[in-house]
Structure formats: C-alpha cells, structure tokens
Scaffold this motif. Structure first.
Motif, PDB file in Angstrom:
ATOM      1  N   VAL A   2      -0.361 -11.542 -38.972  1.00  0.00           N
ATOM      2  CA  VAL A   2      -0.295 -10.081 -39.052  1.00  0.00           C
ATOM      3  C   VAL A   2      -0.469  -9.537 -37.646  1.00  0.00           C
ATOM      4  N   VAL A   3       0.513  -8.795 -37.183  1.00  0.00           N
ATOM      5  CA  VAL A   3       0.451  -8.194 -35.848  1.00  0.00           C
ATOM      6  C   VAL A   3       0.343  -6.684 -36.007  1.00  0.00           C
ATOM      7  N   GLU A   4      -0.610  -6.087 -35.304  1.00  0.00           N
ATOM      8  CA  GLU A   4      -0.646  -4.623 -35.233  1.00  0.00           C
ATOM      9  C   GLU A   4      -0.232  -4.206 -33.825  1.00  0.00           C
ATOM     10  N   VAL A   5       0.874  -3.495 -33.725  1.00  0.00           N
ATOM     11  CA  VAL A   5       1.304  -2.936 -32.449  1.00  0.00           C
ATOM     12  C   VAL A   5       0.640  -1.567 -32.317  1.00  0.00           C
ATOM     13  N   PHE A   6      -0.079  -1.369 -31.231  1.00  0.00           N
ATOM     14  CA  PHE A   6      -0.892  -0.172 -31.071  1.00  0.00           C
ATOM     15  C   PHE A   6      -0.831   0.319 -29.626  1.00  0.00           C
ATOM     16  N   GLY A   7      -1.345   1.498 -29.409  1.00  0.00           N
ATOM     17  CA  GLY A   7      -1.550   2.018 -28.061  1.00  0.00           C
ATOM     18  C   GLY A   7      -2.906   2.685 -27.998  1.00  0.00           C
ATOM     19  N   TYR A   8      -3.661   2.427 -26.936  1.00  0.00           N
ATOM     20  CA  TYR A   8      -4.957   3.089 -26.803  1.00  0.00           C
ATOM     21  C   TYR A   8      -4.773   4.607 -26.704  1.00  0.00           C
ATOM     22  N   TRP A   9      -3.635   5.040 -26.178  1.00  0.00           N
ATOM     23  CA  TRP A   9      -3.347   6.458 -25.993  1.00  0.00           C
ATOM     24  C   TRP A   9      -2.826   7.119 -27.269  1.00  0.00           C
ATOM     25  N   CYS A  10      -2.699   6.349 -28.336  1.00  0.00           N
ATOM     26  CA  CYS A  10      -2.149   6.840 -29.615  1.00  0.00           C
ATOM     27  C   CYS A  10      -3.283   7.291 -30.521  1.00  0.00           C
ATOM     28  N   HIS A  11      -3.358   8.596 -30.814  1.00  0.00           N
ATOM     29  CA  HIS A  11      -4.487   9.073 -31.631  1.00  0.00           C
ATOM     30  C   HIS A  11      -4.383   8.582 -33.073  1.00  0.00           C
ATOM     31  N   TYR A  12      -3.172   8.286 -33.544  1.00  0.00           N
ATOM     32  CA  TYR A  12      -3.035   7.707 -34.886  1.00  0.00           C
ATOM     33  C   TYR A  12      -3.640   6.304 -34.917  1.00  0.00           C
ATOM     34  N   PHE A  34     -13.258  -8.022 -24.441  1.00  0.00           N
ATOM     35  CA  PHE A  34     -12.377  -7.302 -25.356  1.00  0.00           C
ATOM     36  C   PHE A  34     -13.135  -6.848 -26.608  1.00  0.00           C
ATOM     37  N   ALA A  35     -13.916  -7.730 -27.195  1.00  0.00           N
ATOM     38  CA  ALA A  35     -14.663  -7.382 -28.406  1.00  0.00           C
ATOM     39  C   ALA A  35     -15.638  -6.237 -28.151  1.00  0.00           C
ATOM     40  N   ARG A  36     -16.240  -6.214 -26.956  1.00  0.00           N
ATOM     41  CA  ARG A  36     -17.227  -5.180 -26.645  1.00  0.00           C
ATOM     42  C   ARG A  36     -16.575  -3.830 -26.350  1.00  0.00           C
ATOM     43  N   SER A  37     -15.353  -3.849 -25.877  1.00  0.00           N
ATOM     44  CA  SER A  37     -14.772  -2.618 -25.332  1.00  0.00           C
ATOM     45  C   SER A  37     -13.629  -2.016 -26.142  1.00  0.00           C
ATOM     46  N   HIS A  38     -13.043  -2.777 -27.043  1.00  0.00           N
ATOM     47  CA  HIS A  38     -11.811  -2.335 -27.715  1.00  0.00           C
ATOM     48  C   HIS A  38     -11.966  -0.966 -28.394  1.00  0.00           C
ATOM     49  N   ASP A  39     -12.943  -0.853 -29.262  1.00  0.00           N
ATOM     50  CA  ASP A  39     -13.140   0.422 -29.961  1.00  0.00           C
ATOM     51  C   ASP A  39     -13.523   1.534 -28.984  1.00  0.00           C
ATOM     52  N   ALA A  40     -14.278   1.179 -27.949  1.00  0.00           N
ATOM     53  CA  ALA A  40     -14.747   2.175 -26.989  1.00  0.00           C
ATOM     54  C   ALA A  40     -13.587   2.787 -26.207  1.00  0.00           C
ATOM     55  N   VAL A  41     -12.559   2.001 -25.915  1.00  0.00           N
ATOM     56  CA  VAL A  41     -11.411   2.545 -25.192  1.00  0.00           C
ATOM     57  C   VAL A  41     -10.707   3.599 -26.041  1.00  0.00           C
ATOM     58  N   PHE A  42     -10.538   3.317 -27.317  1.00  0.00           N
ATOM     59  CA  PHE A  42      -9.953   4.311 -28.226  1.00  0.00           C
ATOM     60  C   PHE A  42     -10.741   5.619 -28.173  1.00  0.00           C
ATOM     61  N   ARG A  43     -12.079   5.494 -28.250  1.00  0.00           N
ATOM     62  CA  ARG A  43     -12.905   6.700 -28.256  1.00  0.00           C
ATOM     63  C   ARG A  43     -12.822   7.443 -26.929  1.00  0.00           C
ATOM     64  N   ALA A  44     -12.795   6.698 -25.836  1.00  0.00           N
ATOM     65  CA  ALA A  44     -12.763   7.324 -24.512  1.00  0.00           C
ATOM     66  C   ALA A  44     -11.480   8.114 -24.289  1.00  0.00           C
ATOM     67  N   VAL A  45     -10.389   7.641 -24.863  1.00  0.00           N
ATOM     68  CA  VAL A  45      -9.104   8.321 -24.682  1.00  0.00           C
ATOM     69  C   VAL A  45      -8.926   9.462 -25.686  1.00  0.00           C
TER      70      VAL A  45
END
Length: 210
Positions: A49-59, A107-118
């Motif tokens: 299962v691949v999720e294609v995402f962007g940190y800059w994507c609010h969805y 990556f595990a420590r920062s992934h969710d945080a990048v979403f929030r920061a953007v």
C-alpha cells in the motif's frame, strides 16, 4: 410493535459496520485499475500500500492521523510506504523526507510534526527552502548544516525521479492518493471510505495469493 422496531434498529446499528465492509467494490467509484500495473517495490509475497502525499497538502495533513492509526494496525503481510509527491524537477519537502529517512529514528519523530508546522502552526511555508527545512529538523537532534547537505546530495535524485515516475504510472490525480500493489488507485468519498476500500482491496489481493 414499537419495541420490535427498536430491536430492528439496534440490530441494524450493530451490523452496519460489517455490512459496509461487505459492500462490493465498484470500479470507477471505489477504485481505478492502473493501466500498466507495477508495484513501487518487488512484492516478495507482501501486499503493498503506497500513500502519495505532500507535506504542503492540507488534505494530506487531515488524513495523516487516520492513516497513521490505520497503518499501525496492519498485519505483517502488508507493507505500507509513504511516497512524496514530486511535481516538476525538484521538491525541497521530498528531499527533506528522504534525508530524514537516512537518519535513524528521525522520520518517525518528525513526520507528523512537519505536517503540523506547514498546515497548522505555519512555522514552515509551503515553499520552504532547504535552509528553512534544515533549521526545522535541527529541533530533532540533527545538525542543520549537515542535514542541508544531505538534502542536496545528488544520491537523492534517483529517489525523487522514482517517486515522480510512479506518480505518472498511476496517473496521480492529486494528494493524498493510495495505491494497492501498483494495480488499484483508490477513490472513495471520504478519508474513512478510502481506508475501507484499502482494507477490501488488501483482502482481495491476499485471497489472490492463496
């Protein structure tokens, strides 16, 4: 009579999740078959299962808490992969994603945080520079200068090209998008619906392996 109706209503409420899961999938409504199917990585007996995402994507930021919790409960025969969407020739956020994966635990420590920061605190702009991203990741114990160097490393270029090529192959319509075994691009009418469809396609591919 009223008591009987109430009993039926209770049974319907209890059974509705199972009924929803058992609902047959409809091509063109629940998913699209990829014209030239190919997984991102060799399956080796796994279901991908691949999720294609962007940190800059609010969805994607809205989807992340749901998909993160769902991912944590996947069985051992399912391999989940985050894949950054790369539009154009380059993307600093995609470079940061791969650079973070190169540092143990980062990556595990920062992934969710990048979403929030953007998307929430706006500590990072959507068009962040390498230096801005390196400064952000420095909060998680890396040297900013070394992280910026890692982001600029030409060794990341093939990874960005691979992500871009995969998005082209699956005819990526936008983000977030989930793809199962490189064969099925999930549609759905909500984030939860996307995960329901993913579960059913995983079950379909598991059955095909038997």
């Amino acid at each position: 009579m009223i008591k009987r109706l109430a009993t039926f209503a209770l049974l319907a409420a209890l059974l509705s999740p199972a009924l929803a899961f058992a609902q047959a999938l409809t091509p063109g409504v629940d998913y699209v078959e990829v014209s030239e199917p190919q997984p991102l990585d060799p399956l080796n007996g796994k279901i991908e299962v691949v999720e294609v995402f962007g940190y800059w994507c609010h969805y994607c930021a809205e989807f992340q808490p749901l998909v993160g919790a769902w991912k944590a409960k996947l069985p051992a025969d399912v391999r989940f992969t985050y894949l950054p969407a790369v539009y154009g020739g380059d993307d600093p956020y995609a470079r940061a994603f791969y650079a973070a994966q190169g540092v143990k635990g980062l990556f595990a420590r920062s992934h969710d945080a990048v979403f929030r920061a953007v998307n929430t605190s706006r500590d990072l702009p959507r068009n962040a520079s390498v230096e801005e991203l390196a400064g952000f990741y420095a909060q998680y114990g890396v040297d900013a200068a070394k992280f910026a160097q890692a982001m600029r490393d030409p060794k990341l270029d093939p990874k960005l090209a691979r992500a871009r090529d995969f998005a082209v192959k699956v005819e990526l319509p936008g983000t977030p998008t989930m793809i199962v075994n490189g064969k099925y691009r999930i549609l759905g009418n909500s984030y939860k619906d996307m995960l329901r469809i993913a579960d059913q396609l995983i079950a379909k591919e598991r059955k095909a392996l038997r």
